[in-house]
Design a protein around this motif. Structure first.
Motif, PDB file in Angstrom:
ATOM      1  N   LEU A 277      38.576  49.348  38.523  1.00  0.00           N
ATOM      2  CA  LEU A 277      39.170  49.895  39.749  1.00  0.00           C
ATOM      3  C   LEU A 277      38.578  51.253  40.090  1.00  0.00           C
ATOM      4  O   LEU A 277      38.342  51.559  41.270  1.00  0.00           O
ATOM      5  CB  LEU A 277      40.685  50.007  39.593  1.00  0.00           C
ATOM      6  CG  LEU A 277      41.465  48.698  39.482  1.00  0.00           C
ATOM      7  CD1 LEU A 277      42.935  48.981  39.197  1.00  0.00           C
ATOM      8  CD2 LEU A 277      41.338  47.876  40.758  1.00  0.00           C
ATOM      9  N   HIS A 278      38.371  52.085  39.070  1.00  0.00           N
ATOM     10  CA  HIS A 278      37.755  53.391  39.319  1.00  0.00           C
ATOM     11  C   HIS A 278      36.318  53.235  39.794  1.00  0.00           C
ATOM     12  O   HIS A 278      35.853  54.006  40.653  1.00  0.00           O
ATOM     13  CB  HIS A 278      37.815  54.247  38.050  1.00  0.00           C
ATOM     14  CG  HIS A 278      39.145  54.876  37.811  1.00  0.00           C
ATOM     15  ND1 HIS A 278      39.443  56.172  38.158  1.00  0.00           N
ATOM     16  CD2 HIS A 278      40.291  54.372  37.271  1.00  0.00           C
ATOM     17  CE1 HIS A 278      40.694  56.451  37.846  1.00  0.00           C
ATOM     18  NE2 HIS A 278      41.234  55.377  37.290  1.00  0.00           N
ATOM     19  N   ASP A 279      35.620  52.238  39.275  1.00  0.00           N
ATOM     20  CA  ASP A 279      34.239  51.992  39.693  1.00  0.00           C
ATOM     21  C   ASP A 279      34.176  51.375  41.084  1.00  0.00           C
ATOM     22  O   ASP A 279      33.232  51.653  41.838  1.00  0.00           O
ATOM     23  CB  ASP A 279      33.540  51.063  38.698  1.00  0.00           C
ATOM     24  CG  ASP A 279      33.304  51.712  37.337  1.00  0.00           C
ATOM     25  OD1 ASP A 279      33.372  52.961  37.266  1.00  0.00           O
ATOM     26  OD2 ASP A 279      33.090  50.974  36.364  1.00  0.00           O
ATOM     27  N   ASP A 280      35.164  50.564  41.426  1.00  0.00           N
ATOM     28  CA  ASP A 280      35.155  49.872  42.714  1.00  0.00           C
ATOM     29  C   ASP A 280      36.585  49.760  43.248  1.00  0.00           C
ATOM     30  O   ASP A 280      37.267  48.759  43.015  1.00  0.00           O
ATOM     31  CB  ASP A 280      34.535  48.476  42.567  1.00  0.00           C
ATOM     32  CG  ASP A 280      34.409  47.753  43.908  1.00  0.00           C
ATOM     33  OD1 ASP A 280      34.719  48.369  44.950  1.00  0.00           O
ATOM     34  OD2 ASP A 280      34.024  46.565  43.907  1.00  0.00           O
ATOM     35  N   PRO A 281      37.059  50.780  43.964  1.00  0.00           N
ATOM     36  CA  PRO A 281      38.429  50.749  44.500  1.00  0.00           C
ATOM     37  C   PRO A 281      38.699  49.586  45.458  1.00  0.00           C
ATOM     38  O   PRO A 281      39.868  49.289  45.735  1.00  0.00           O
ATOM     39  CB  PRO A 281      38.550  52.093  45.226  1.00  0.00           C
ATOM     40  CG  PRO A 281      37.547  52.983  44.560  1.00  0.00           C
ATOM     41  CD  PRO A 281      36.402  52.071  44.216  1.00  0.00           C
ATOM     42  N   LYS A 282      37.648  48.923  45.920  1.00  0.00           N
ATOM     43  CA  LYS A 282      37.865  47.768  46.794  1.00  0.00           C
ATOM     44  C   LYS A 282      38.564  46.617  46.061  1.00  0.00           C
ATOM     45  O   LYS A 282      39.049  45.667  46.694  1.00  0.00           O
ATOM     46  CB  LYS A 282      36.532  47.281  47.368  1.00  0.00           C
ATOM     47  CG  LYS A 282      35.907  48.251  48.359  1.00  0.00           C
ATOM     48  CD  LYS A 282      34.593  47.717  48.906  1.00  0.00           C
ATOM     49  CE  LYS A 282      33.956  48.708  49.867  1.00  0.00           C
ATOM     50  NZ  LYS A 282      32.641  48.212  50.381  1.00  0.00           N
ATOM     51  N   LEU A 283      38.623  46.716  44.722  1.00  0.00           N
ATOM     52  CA  LEU A 283      39.314  45.696  43.928  1.00  0.00           C
ATOM     53  C   LEU A 283      40.832  45.884  43.936  1.00  0.00           C
ATOM     54  O   LEU A 283      41.562  45.026  43.418  1.00  0.00           O
ATOM     55  CB  LEU A 283      38.816  45.723  42.484  1.00  0.00           C
ATOM     56  CG  LEU A 283      37.385  45.264  42.235  1.00  0.00           C
ATOM     57  CD1 LEU A 283      36.999  45.532  40.781  1.00  0.00           C
ATOM     58  CD2 LEU A 283      37.234  43.781  42.555  1.00  0.00           C
ATOM     59  N   ILE A 284      41.314  46.993  44.482  1.00  0.00           N
ATOM     60  CA  ILE A 284      42.740  47.298  44.412  1.00  0.00           C
ATOM     61  C   ILE A 284      43.612  46.203  45.020  1.00  0.00           C
ATOM     62  O   ILE A 284      44.622  45.804  44.416  1.00  0.00           O
ATOM     63  CB  ILE A 284      43.025  48.678  45.033  1.00  0.00           C
ATOM     64  CG1 ILE A 284      42.531  49.767  44.068  1.00  0.00           C
ATOM     65  CG2 ILE A 284      44.510  48.866  45.350  1.00  0.00           C
ATOM     66  CD1 ILE A 284      42.616  51.182  44.606  1.00  0.00           C
TER      67      ILE A 284
END
Length: 411
Positions: A277-284
């Motif tokens: 999530l920190h690497d890719d917030p679009k996964l939130i």
């Protein structure tokens, strides 16, 4: 051709594969669900005289069957909504045509555009709470973050007064849900809280009639069906308008707080998923949906048969309570790969976290928004965390699986 048997899948000696009122079941419901799906997809509990459906396809079909399976006896599996069903306006307990008429009266407040307009307010609430953490490395992310967010956001949305009275609303919220494990009966605290909240909501509705505002309570008191106001001349604790406000209130806090608490609890157990999530917030958004699937907050909802209905070749007689186990359906291994694992990277599939059909959760867009924004702000402003103690499960209705304490430690 359907079999017509009185007690499907039950041996001569009582074998409670699924008894949601026992402490043993509540300690680990998911083991029972797996056994139900495998051995008894249409299960009859002779002690409590109910049937239960546990597989995804069956539960989904039952949720969408508004002809044979009705809500008039309430959707809670204990006595709460059985008692509340005597009051008009309790939306989850009402069948058509009145259900759709009442839902339409408040639907506009829950439209996606109206909910999106709350984004900045939700973000401000989340940031204020994160600011309150200060330099503390250890917090209770459920009690200090997940629960305060919907109390603040939803109370403003509904139109609850500010100030000290909100503490009383918090007490009523917890009181209404209070239960004793092993019993279907309501506790005195639950009954008292329900009555007091109803009376105060009636007071607020009368006040909104005199002084309208931009909130859901005003929408209720001003709504008409075929030219007839929902709120009659007398608005008391038993009025239809009060019942509708009460139903809106019940759905606005616990679902959201529970979803957030589960999400944070699982992320605390899976730091590698936090890193993603920190690497890719679009996964939130995926993480939010996985939380709703993995440990569905309202594990079960009930219906009543008004004519015989068949599932998996078994005929359930007329006049029987049928428990639709959403928490089991969302762990169905024939639908979700590695269903018992929490995995925010899984390919998204439709789940039943908010039900489906006529009685699908009206407030689900707001719950999703609050949970999404809360995780966005946490990821943007705080480091990865781990569990700092064992989470504590909230004592609530046997329908629900909710944490009220999730201690964590930030890196």
């Amino acid at each position: 051709m359907a079999m017509s048997i009185e007690k499907p899948y039950v041996e001569a000696e009582y074998d409670p594969i699924y008894d949601p009122f026992t402490a043993e079941f509540q300690a680990d419901p998911f083991a029972s669900y797996e056994r139900l799906r495998r051995e008894a997809p249409v299960y009859y509990n002779e002690k409590w005289d109910f049937y239960a459906l546990s597989r995804f396809a069956d539960v989904r079909a039952a949720l969408k069957n508004h002809e044979d399976l009705l809500n008039f006896q309430g959707v809670d599996i204990d006595d709460f909504e059985q008692e509340q069903s005597s009051f008009p306006g309790m939306l989850p307990n009402i069948d058509n045509p009145r259900h759709d008429q009442l839902r339409a009266a408040v639907q506009r407040s829950f439209m996606p555009r109206s909910i999106r307009a709350l984004t900045d307010e939700v973000r401000q609430v989340c940031d204020t709470l994160i600011d309150s953490f200060g330099d503390r490395r250890e917090i209770d992310i459920s009690a200090d973050f997940a629960w305060p967010i919907p109390f603040e956001v939803f109370y403003n949305f509904l139109g609850m007064p500010e100030g000290e009275i909100r503490e009383k609303f918090v007490q009523w919220t917890h009181g209404i849900k209070h239960r004793e494990i092993g019993s279907q009966e309501l506790t005195p605290w639950a009954r008292e809280s329900s009555q007091e909240l109803r009376e105060y909501l009636a007071h607020l509705l009368r006040e909104r009639r005199a002084n309208p505002r931009e909130d859901v309570l005003t929408a209720i008191v001003q709504a008409e069906i075929d030219g007839v106001p929902i709120a009659g001349d007398e608005i008391d604790f038993a009025a239809e308008a009060t019942g509708l406000a009460f139903a809106m209130y019940l759905g606005g806090v616990e679902t959201t707080a529970g979803t957030m608490s589960t999400l944070f609890e699982q992320l605390g157990r899976h730091p590698e998923q936090q890193r993603a999530l920190h690497d890719d917030p679009k996964l939130i958004p995926r993480a939010v949906e996985e939380s709703l699937r993995y440990r569905t907050i309202f594990q079960v909802t009930a219906r009543t048969t008004v004519r015989p209905v068949e599932f998996d070749g078994v005929e359930i007689p007329e006049g029987k309570r049928v428990f639709l186990i959403l928490g089991s359906a969302n762990r169905d291994e024939t639908v979700f790969e590695d269903a018992e694992k929490f995995d925010i990277l899984r390919t998204p599939k439709p789940h039943l976290g908010f039900g489906e059909g006529l009685h699908g959760c009206l407030g689900n867009p707001l719950a999703r928004l609050e949970t999404t924004v809360a995780l966005e702000q946490l990821v943007a402003r705080k480091s990865i965390f781990e569990l700092a103690g064992e989470p504590h499960r909230y004592i609530t209705t046997p329908n629900a699986y909710v944490f009220d304490s999730v201690p964590v430690r930030f890196a």
